[in-house]
Design a protein around this motif. Sequence first.
Motif: not given
Length: 101
Positions: A89-99
């Motif tokens: 989850v900690g990898a997915r949440r930042p990746a969704r925000n960086v876009r």
Amino acid sequence: MSVVGDHVDRPQGREGAQTVKAIQESGGQAASVQGDLTNVAHARRLFDTAADIYRGAGIAVNTTGMVLRKPILETTEEDYDRTARPPCVGARRPARNVRRY
């Protein structure tokens, strides 16, 4: 330029502060944003801070993880859930925000 995020409940928060200090002392810009990257609001705040300070986020590096120092036969389901969740989850949440930037 760097934004360093650390988990609020972990002693590694001190390491993040030391990293920020080292970057600043070497002439770079850095900010520390503490939070739990498995938390949607915390992950968003990390990137909002980067946008406010640096006008965006050009590169995101995520080293989310957790180590459980316990024999596998003594590991409970709660232990597994607590250690498996941050990298997923900690990898997915930042990746969704960086876009967004």
